[in-house]
Design an enzyme around this catalytic site. Structure first.
Site, PDB file in Angstrom:
ATOM      1  N   SER A   1      22.848 -58.459  10.153  1.00  0.00           N
ATOM      2  CA  SER A   1      21.586 -58.224  10.703  1.00  0.00           C
ATOM      3  C   SER A   1      20.811 -57.954   9.495  1.00  0.00           C
ATOM      4  CB  SER A   1      21.803 -56.918  11.483  1.00  0.00           C
ATOM      5  OG  SER A   1      20.902 -56.769  12.049  1.00  0.00           O
TER       6      SER A   1
ATOM      7  N   HIS B   1      26.640 -56.502  18.692  1.00  0.00           N
ATOM      8  CA  HIS B   1      25.874 -56.741  17.390  1.00  0.00           C
ATOM      9  C   HIS B   1      26.652 -56.230  16.193  1.00  0.00           C
ATOM     10  CE1 HIS B   1      22.523 -57.633  14.573  1.00  0.00           C
ATOM     11  NE2 HIS B   1      22.053 -56.378  14.762  1.00  0.00           N
TER      12      HIS B   1
END
Ligand SMILES: *[C@@H]1O[C@H](CO)[C@@H](O)[C@H](O)[C@H]1NC(C)=O
Length: 381
Positions: free
Chosen positions: A195, A330
């Site tokens: 990320s 995620h």
């Protein structure tokens, strides 16, 4: 030594760079990696080295901010699996640590992977994992200047948090080079993060040529995504993170000059296919999450397809791979990508002769080369 083009005089000040940037003007396509700013063609590997340095200067001027070299005073100690790094520049010392987790098998000196915040991939067999607390160097905030990097270089330095994080990771490499007691081979070190830390790991891989392998995970723009492709997806109705989301006051990740480019992204004289190209021909394995649309897997796929042209020009196509898969949270590594990760680790960190050809377009995306690319790929010798 590489040749430095006169871009150095820009030192991050956009106004002083107008002679350089004017020649780039607005370009809605992905800019040409294989021509210098002055228009001359890159036809050899040694010219690519010079062009790579030109791209590096543009990247630092317009997006990353200044990436300082190793400080003049530097020392490192190692005890109880903790590396402690102390350095100063002009009398302002800082100290930070990184902890090393050793593998239960393998050979001393071990290869290692530096993980931002510990990283989000499983520790490979025979490879040490170095837990890097990047937030100690630069705070992840909407204001600039928090963290030890800025204690050292002052709050008016142009480096954004991503460059400050990359700087700290480079100091871990410096420390490993002078600390044999840590039993890590500094020539076999990879870097990873997911990320925003994936953006950070991608930048580190580009700015620091000593990494053997870069593994950005779900990184999006300022990582494996191209600014122009993300903007285009937004225009076509996808909700994808793009340049404005990274400009101040939204993040402190990039340099102040980027805020101007964010408003007119087609004037940026590069895009991230060229930043991935800075990593070539070293190992680059890009991991994506099809379910996390905000981080633009479709833009990442297109951008890395364009980046592949630079690897190809250097005869190193299989040294970079792109893999997108859905059905996981995620930053949760998916075991279906384990064999790809293992192949990249085996080849670039464990020196095994294995095939690392990976183009897993799990999203079924198409990249319209005729829309985005109007340059040709030379064979550089
Ligand atoms: C590619 O497109 C850009 C912008 O549209 C233009 O400036 C450039 O001259 C084109 N290059 C070629 C080789 O056609």
């Amino acid at each position: 030594m590489l040749f430095y083009k006169p871009l150095n005089i820009c030192s991050g000040l956009l106004l002083l760079c107008s002679n350089v940037d004017a020649q780039q003007a607005s370009n809605a396509k992905l800019p040409d990696p294989f021509h210098f700013v002055d228009g001359s063609a890159v036809t050899s590997k040694s010219q690519w080295d010079t062009r790579r340095e030109e791209i590096n200067q543009l990247y630092q001027n317009d997006e990353a901010g200044t990436f300082p070299p190793k400080p003049s005073t530097f020392s490192a100690t190692f005890a109880s699996n903790i590396l402690t790094i102390t350095c100063s520049e002009g009398g302002k010392p800082i100290s930070f640590t990184a902890s090393i987790k050793y593998p239960s098998s393998g050979q001393v000196p071990y290869p290692a992977i530096i993980g931002y915040g510990g990283g989000s991939i499983p520790a490979p067999a025979g490879v040490a994992m170095i837990n890097y607390n990047n937030l100690d160097l630069a705070a992840d905030a909407t204001t600039r200047g928090g963290g030890k990097f800025y204690t050292l270089y002052g709050t008016s330095t142009t480096a954004g948090a991503e460059a400050a994080w990359a700087w700290g990771a480079s100091r871990i490499l410096d420390a490993l080079e002078i600390t044999p007691g840590a039993r890590i081979n500094p020539e076999r070190v990879g870097i990873t993060g997911c990320s925003r830390y994936g953006k950070g790991a991608f930048m580190a891989g580009a700015l620091e040529p000593r990494y053997a392998l870069t593994i950005p995970q779900e990184s999006g723009v300022s990582g494996s995504g191209c600014w122009r492709l993300a903007a285009d997806l937004n225009k076509n109705g996808q909700s994808v993170e793009a340049a404005g989301n990274l400009a101040m006051p939204n993040t402190n990740w990039l340099c102040p000059a980027f805020d101007t480019f964010a408003k007119a992204i087609n004037t940026l004289p590069f895009d991230h296919h060229m930043i991935a190209g800075m990593i070539a021909p070293r190992g680059l394995y890009v991991i994506d999450n099809l379910d996390y649309v905000w981080l633009g897997p479709e833009s990442n796929f297109g951008c890395m397809t364009a980046a592949q042209e630079i690897y190809k020009s250097l005869g190193a196509t299989s040294s970079m791979g792109y893999s997108a898969i859905g059905g996981h949270a995620h930053c949760a590594f998916d075991s279906r990508q384990q064999s790809e990760l293992t192949a990249f680790v085996n080849r670039f960190l464990l020196d095994k002769d294995v095939d690392t050809t990976v183009i897993n377009n799990g999203g079924g995306f198409t990249f319209d080369k005729s829309k985005w690319i109007n340059w040709t790929t030379p064979t550089l010798t």
